[in-house]
Design an enzyme around this catalytic site. Structure first.
Site, PDB file in Angstrom:
ATOM      1  N   HIS A 141       0.339  -1.019  -0.273  1.00 23.89           N
ATOM      2  CA  HIS A 141      -0.321  -0.020  -0.063  1.00 23.89           C
ATOM      3  C   HIS A 141       0.438   1.139  -0.046  1.00 23.89           C
ATOM      4  CE1 HIS A 141      -3.292  -2.633   1.562  1.00 23.89           C
ATOM      5  NE2 HIS A 141      -3.092  -2.731   0.318  1.00 23.89           N
ATOM      6  N   HIS A 170      -7.774  -8.187  -8.234  1.00 25.94           N
ATOM      7  CA  HIS A 170      -8.061  -8.250  -7.379  1.00 25.94           C
ATOM      8  C   HIS A 170      -8.389  -7.148  -5.396  1.00 25.94           C
ATOM      9  CE1 HIS A 170      -5.850 -11.419 -10.055  1.00 25.94           C
ATOM     10  NE2 HIS A 170      -6.604 -12.132  -9.276  1.00 25.94           N
ATOM     11  N   SER A 205      -6.168  -1.636  -0.494  1.00 19.76           N
ATOM     12  CA  SER A 205      -6.029  -1.683  -2.168  1.00 19.76           C
ATOM     13  C   SER A 205      -7.148   0.180  -2.720  1.00 19.76           C
ATOM     14  CB  SER A 205      -5.383  -1.813  -3.231  1.00 19.76           C
ATOM     15  OG  SER A 205      -6.094  -2.594  -3.430  1.00 19.76           O
ATOM     16  N   GLY A 247     -10.841 -11.170 -12.545  1.00 16.62           N
ATOM     17  CA  GLY A 247     -10.081  -9.551 -12.784  1.00 16.62           C
ATOM     18  C   GLY A 247      -8.528 -10.201 -14.172  1.00 16.62           C
ATOM     19  N   ASP A 301      -2.755  -8.586  -7.593  1.00 18.44           N
ATOM     20  CA  ASP A 301      -2.718  -8.942  -6.152  1.00 18.44           C
ATOM     21  C   ASP A 301      -3.550 -10.468  -5.977  1.00 18.44           C
ATOM     22  OD1 ASP A 301      -2.082  -8.590  -3.366  1.00 18.44           O
ATOM     23  OD2 ASP A 301      -3.622  -7.253  -3.225  1.00 18.44           O
TER      24      ASP A 301
HETATM   25  N1  SAM Z   1      -6.568  -5.636  -2.995  1.00 21.70           N
HETATM   26  C1  SAM Z   1      -6.600  -6.996  -2.024  1.00 21.70           C
HETATM   27  C2  SAM Z   1      -5.606  -4.879  -1.247  1.00 21.70           C
HETATM   28  O1  SAM Z   1      -4.550  -4.428  -0.909  1.00 21.70           O
HETATM   29  O2  SAM Z   1      -6.236  -4.799  -0.283  1.00 21.70           O
HETATM   30  C3  SAM Z   1      -5.953  -7.633  -1.411  1.00 21.70           C
HETATM   31  C4  SAM Z   1      -6.762  -8.741  -2.415  1.00 21.70           C
HETATM   32  S1  SAM Z   1      -6.222 -10.251  -2.150  1.00 21.70           S
HETATM   33  C5  SAM Z   1      -4.733  -9.804  -1.447  1.00 21.70           C
HETATM   34  C6  SAM Z   1      -6.580 -11.045  -3.120  1.00 21.70           C
HETATM   35  C7  SAM Z   1      -8.813 -11.440  -3.870  1.00 21.70           C
HETATM   36  O3  SAM Z   1      -8.571 -11.717  -4.648  1.00 21.70           O
HETATM   37  C8  SAM Z   1      -9.183 -11.826  -2.662  1.00 21.70           C
HETATM   38  O4  SAM Z   1     -10.413 -11.248  -2.327  1.00 21.70           O
HETATM   39  C9  SAM Z   1      -9.803 -13.025  -3.399  1.00 21.70           C
HETATM   40  O5  SAM Z   1     -11.005 -13.369  -2.816  1.00 21.70           O
HETATM   41  C10 SAM Z   1     -10.371 -12.472  -4.981  1.00 21.70           C
HETATM   42  N2  SAM Z   1     -10.434 -12.964  -6.136  1.00 21.70           N
HETATM   43  C11 SAM Z   1      -9.367 -14.442  -6.265  1.00 21.70           C
HETATM   44  N3  SAM Z   1      -9.390 -14.907  -7.491  1.00 21.70           N
HETATM   45  C12 SAM Z   1     -10.004 -13.741  -8.490  1.00 21.70           C
HETATM   46  C13 SAM Z   1     -10.482 -13.618  -9.218  1.00 21.70           C
HETATM   47  N4  SAM Z   1      -9.282 -14.292 -10.635  1.00 21.70           N
HETATM   48  N5  SAM Z   1     -10.079 -12.138 -10.320  1.00 21.70           N
HETATM   49  C14 SAM Z   1     -11.076 -11.310  -9.268  1.00 21.70           C
HETATM   50  N6  SAM Z   1     -10.672 -11.524  -7.963  1.00 21.70           N
HETATM   51  C15 SAM Z   1      -9.887 -12.279  -7.073  1.00 21.70           C
END
Ligand code: SAM
Length: 305
Positions: free
Chosen positions: A19, A42, A100, A159, A179
């Site tokens: 972040h 993500h 994020s 995503g 991410d």
């Molecule tokens: N980027 C966020 C942050 O920094 O606050 C944290 C994201 S977390 C590490 C990963 C997220 O991706 C999870 O909420 C999960 O549900 C989601 N996810 C998993 N596979 C995905 C995909 N193929 N497309 C979109 N989201 C996905």
């Protein structure tokens, strides 16, 4: 496959690194009046309560953001990051941690665009609710929110796939954060394949990939694979807070791999990383690496903090 909940890890050392870098990348894009697009493939839930639910179970934030909360000697980039979190905790007690999407919402300007993908049904619902709350709060404060519908869009889709439809952004200025949870090893392959496609569509964009540094082949190979992408420049920074445990359990280290980084990022990290290592170190195994290069090789060489 969709068992990952980021709340368990909210505010940990990996979130701190991710972040802080994210905010600085957006700040740099905001130096020009022309709008930019921020794409979060993500997105997660957007905001995390630290004193209830999953975050309160693991309390990983205690080894991350908590260690910076009361510091008065923070380098500027860390001061900005902690300041953003203090603003969302006006009581002074750290109750909420920004994901994020929230960081981006605070830093991006009215003319910029925010595009969020979150596949998990519960997480995307919470993300939508969190953005609704942010909008009501802004409206109550008399701030303009009429452009929000277009400014921020949330999609409950994959995503990795959704990114394709957004590139290149109309303004040809943009940052993509990738991410994924990396709970399935296919995520490592998809990160690289997605970047190959994205760079073809939008070669001048800035891309930030978060990745865990783990003792598994896919994790160790990912940065090396990204270094071989046909890009003008890249920067790779890792932060380790402890010696890896003998059983390999737990996350002791993570990295951010930036494609087309702004020139300001490397000097900023050279100042910030030694501070971060000292502040978050759990044992003498803590350290950092920072290297830069072109798609053809490494320039800066890795350095440990
Ligand atoms: N980027 C966020 C942050 O920094 O606050 C944290 C994201 S977390 C590490 C990963 C997220 O991706 C999870 O909420 C999960 O549900 C989601 N996810 C998993 N596979 C995905 C995909 N193929 N497309 C979109 N989201 C996905």
């Amino acid at each position: 496959m969709l068992s990952y909940r980021h709340a368990f890890h909210a505010g940990n050392h990996a979130d701190v690194l991710k972040h802080v870098v994210l905010i600085q990348l957006l700040r740099y894009l905001g130096q020009k009046d022309a709008p930019y697009m921020y794409i979060d493939t993500h997105a997660g839930a957007g905001v995390y309560a630290l004193d209830t639910g999953y975050a309160a179970k693991n309390t990983e934030y205690e080894s991350g953001i908590s260690r910076l909360w009361d510091r008065t000697d923070l380098p500027p980039a860390l001061a900005e990051y902690v300041g953003l979190i203090k603003e969302m905790n006006p009581s002074g007690k750290m109750r909420y941690y920004p994901g994020s999407p929230y960081c981006a919402d605070k830093v991006a300007r009215e003319q910029d665009r925010i595009r969020l993908f979150e596949l998990h049904p519960s997480e995307s619902k919470i993300l939508e609710e969190n953005f609704r709350k942010t909008e009501s709060h802004a409206a109550a404060q008399g701030q303009r929110v009429n452009a929000r519908g277009k400014r921020t869009m949330i999609q409950k889709t994959d995503g990795f796939i959704g990114l394709k439809s957004l590139l290149p952004p109309p303004s040809r200025r943009g940052l993509v954060l990738i991410d994924p949870p990396y709970e399935v090893k296919d995520d490592y392959r998809r990160v690289k394949d997605t970047l190959v496609d994205a760079l073809d569509r939008f070669p001048t964009g800035t891309y930030a990939v978060w990745y865990p540094v783990l003792n598994r082949m896919e994790s160790r190979q990912l940065p090396d694979k990204l270094k071989r992408l046909p890009v003008k420049e890249w920067l790779n920074v890792t932060l380790s807070v402890s010696t890896p445990s003998p059983d390999g359990f737990g996350l002791h280290s993570s990295g951010m791999f930036i494609i087309n980084p702004p020139w300001t990022l490397e000097p900023m990290l050279r100042e910030l990383m030694p501070y971060l290592v000292k502040a978050l170190a759990q044992d003498p195994g803590a350290g950092f690496t920072l290297e830069t290069g072109t798609g053809l090789g490494t320039q800066g060489g890795a350095r440990r903090g």
